[in-house]
Design a protein around this motif. Structure first.
Motif, PDB file in Angstrom:
ATOM      1  N   CYS A 161       8.084  10.543   3.042  1.00 51.32           N
ATOM      2  CA  CYS A 161       7.596   9.022   3.133  1.00 51.32           C
ATOM      3  C   CYS A 161       5.941   9.401   3.723  1.00 51.32           C
ATOM      4  O   CYS A 161       5.918   9.921   4.921  1.00 51.32           O
ATOM      5  N   ASP A 207       3.204   8.959   5.930  1.00 52.19           N
ATOM      6  CA  ASP A 207       2.975   8.238   7.284  1.00 52.19           C
ATOM      7  C   ASP A 207       1.408   7.457   7.214  1.00 52.19           C
ATOM      8  O   ASP A 207       1.404   6.840   8.209  1.00 52.19           O
ATOM      9  N   SER A 210      15.643   8.180  -1.701  1.00 52.06           N
ATOM     10  CA  SER A 210      14.487   8.534  -0.452  1.00 52.06           C
ATOM     11  C   SER A 210      13.252   7.680  -0.671  1.00 52.06           C
ATOM     12  O   SER A 210      12.939   6.962   0.266  1.00 52.06           O
ATOM     13  N   ASN A 239      14.275   3.871   0.325  1.00 51.22           N
ATOM     14  CA  ASN A 239      14.469   3.913   1.828  1.00 51.22           C
ATOM     15  C   ASN A 239      13.097   3.845   2.385  1.00 51.22           C
ATOM     16  O   ASN A 239      12.707   3.282   3.269  1.00 51.22           O
ATOM     17  N   CYS A 240      11.994   4.826   2.044  1.00 52.73           N
ATOM     18  CA  CYS A 240      10.695   4.858   2.322  1.00 52.73           C
ATOM     19  C   CYS A 240       9.891   3.535   2.189  1.00 52.73           C
ATOM     20  O   CYS A 240       9.480   2.844   3.100  1.00 52.73           O
ATOM     21  N   ASP A 282      11.605   0.718   4.547  1.00 50.36           N
ATOM     22  CA  ASP A 282      10.939   1.101   5.930  1.00 50.36           C
ATOM     23  C   ASP A 282       9.689   0.723   5.901  1.00 50.36           C
ATOM     24  O   ASP A 282       9.042   0.142   7.178  1.00 50.36           O
ATOM     25  N   LYS A 283       8.574   0.944   5.171  1.00 50.84           N
ATOM     26  CA  LYS A 283       7.262   0.638   5.228  1.00 50.84           C
ATOM     27  C   LYS A 283       7.019  -0.672   5.111  1.00 50.84           C
ATOM     28  O   LYS A 283       6.071  -1.566   5.596  1.00 50.84           O
TER      29      LYS A 283
END
Length: 144
Positions: free
Chosen positions: A70, A72, A92, A95-96, A99-100
């Protein structure tokens, strides 16, 4: 007045995805019987393809070719605008993204395949591409 069947529909879709995955695995078993294969894969996997093949006496070597990380540097300011079409190429990446940025109800998701699709939360409206390729996902997005 009307009963909400969304969780039942999600569960049935999930079962259909599992059935399709196992059907694919069974097709591979017939093709690869008594052979040794190389599975080219990411560092993190969610399918049990290797286990299924090995349980059917197919020798599997693995080559890890990439890892999804992911970014940053992404911030909430980088969030896609409303009505965007978001392509997910793996659990993945899903999810990234979540989350972001979280999820806007105006977005439409496209999943590269059924394995990724089974990880999409039920509140997200999505379609699965016809073929497991980014090109197929982009082609589908352009038609929406």
């Amino acid at each position: 007045m009307f009963q909400d069947y969304s969780s039942e529909i999600f569960f049935l879709n999930f079962l259909l995805l599992l059935l399709q995955f196992y059907k694919f695995a069974l097709e591979l078993i017939d093709l690869l019987k008594d052979k040794k294969v190389l599975l080219i894969r990411p560092k993190k996997v969610v399918s049990q393809l290797k286990d299924i093949l090995e349980q059917n006496n197919i020798i599997c070597d693995e080559l890890i070719t990439y890892e999804t990380n992911c970014n940053d540097k992404l911030t909430k300011n980088d969030k896609p605008p409303k009505h965007s079409i978001i392509i997910f190429s793996s659990p993945s990446t899903l999810n990234c993204f979540l989350d972001k940025f979280g999820w806007d109800k105006t977005y439409m998701a496209i999943s590269i395949g059924y394995t990724t699709a089974k990880y999409i939360p039920e509140y997200i409206n999505y379609k699965v591409s016809k073929h497991t390729s980014l090109k197929s996902c982009v082609d589908m997005a352009q038609k929406l």
